[in-house]
Design an enzyme around this catalytic site. Structure first.
Site, PDB file in Angstrom:
ATOM      1  CB  CYS A  48      -4.854   2.769   5.033  1.00 13.16           C
ATOM      2  SG  CYS A  48      -3.802   4.272   4.640  1.00 13.16           S
ATOM      3  CB  CYS A  51      -7.105   7.209   4.941  1.00 15.32           C
ATOM      4  SG  CYS A  51      -7.199   5.922   3.823  1.00 15.32           S
ATOM      5  CB  CYS A  97      -3.259   4.038   0.969  1.00 12.41           C
ATOM      6  SG  CYS A  97      -5.099   4.112   1.310  1.00 12.41           S
ATOM      7  CB  CYS A 100      -4.937   8.653   1.872  1.00 11.53           C
ATOM      8  SG  CYS A 100      -4.355   7.990   2.665  1.00 11.53           S
ATOM      9  CB  CYS A 120       8.520  -5.174   0.994  1.00 10.59           C
ATOM     10  SG  CYS A 120       9.760  -5.653   2.179  1.00 10.59           S
TER      11      CYS A 120
HETATM   12 FE    FE Z   1      -5.058   5.363   3.681  1.00  8.40          FE
END
Ligand code: FE
Length: 139
Positions: A48, A51, A97, A100, A120
């Site tokens: 991510c 984070c 995610c 976060c 995607c």
């Molecule tokens: Fe994240």
């Protein structure tokens, strides 16, 4: 997800680029074929961009022809979470995610075996950490 990360909009603005903020925190979409990972074949882990949570492995990445990095599965159960998205008069499933709540992209039911799913993703929501054994191959 053990350690959730929650920050204010102002805090995210400070740590992200304008484009990252627009996509990850505001649900935007990068233009097809413009992101840094749509054609990447480097082996590694996509984390991510907000984070650092591991989200996707290059082992499930495939060429969907869409111009966005596409995967047939997340790296682990609980890495991402899904939410119904009815914006733009479409019924889609948003992918976020799990740590976060960064907007990553959408998942569609037209992917390859073994899952049949197409995650995607926006390149700008991801940060590829290459495996040691292919450093120098570039991305
Ligand atoms: Fe994240």
């Amino acid at each position: 997800m053990a350690d959730r990360i929650e920050k204010s909009e102002a805090e995210w603005r400070r740590t992200l680029t304008v484009e990252q903020f627009q996509v990850c925190r505001k649900g935007g979409t990068e233009r097809a074929f413009t992101g840094k990972y749509w054609n990447t074949k480097t082996r590694g882990t996509y984390r991510c961009a907000c984070c650092g949570n591991p989200l996707f492995s290059s082992e499930t990445k495939y060429d969907s022809g869409t111009g966005w990095p596409s995967f047939w599965a997340p790296i682990a159960e609980g890495a991402v979470r899904m939410e119904e998205d009815n914006s733009f008069f479409m019924r889609r499933v948003e992918v976020l995610c799990a740590r976060c709540d960064a907007h990553l992209g959408h998942v569609f039911p037209d992917g390859p075996a073994p899952t049949g799913a197409r995650f995607c993703m926006n390149s700008v929501s991801l940060e590829l950490v290459a495996d040691d054994d292919n450093k120098g191959l570039g991305t």
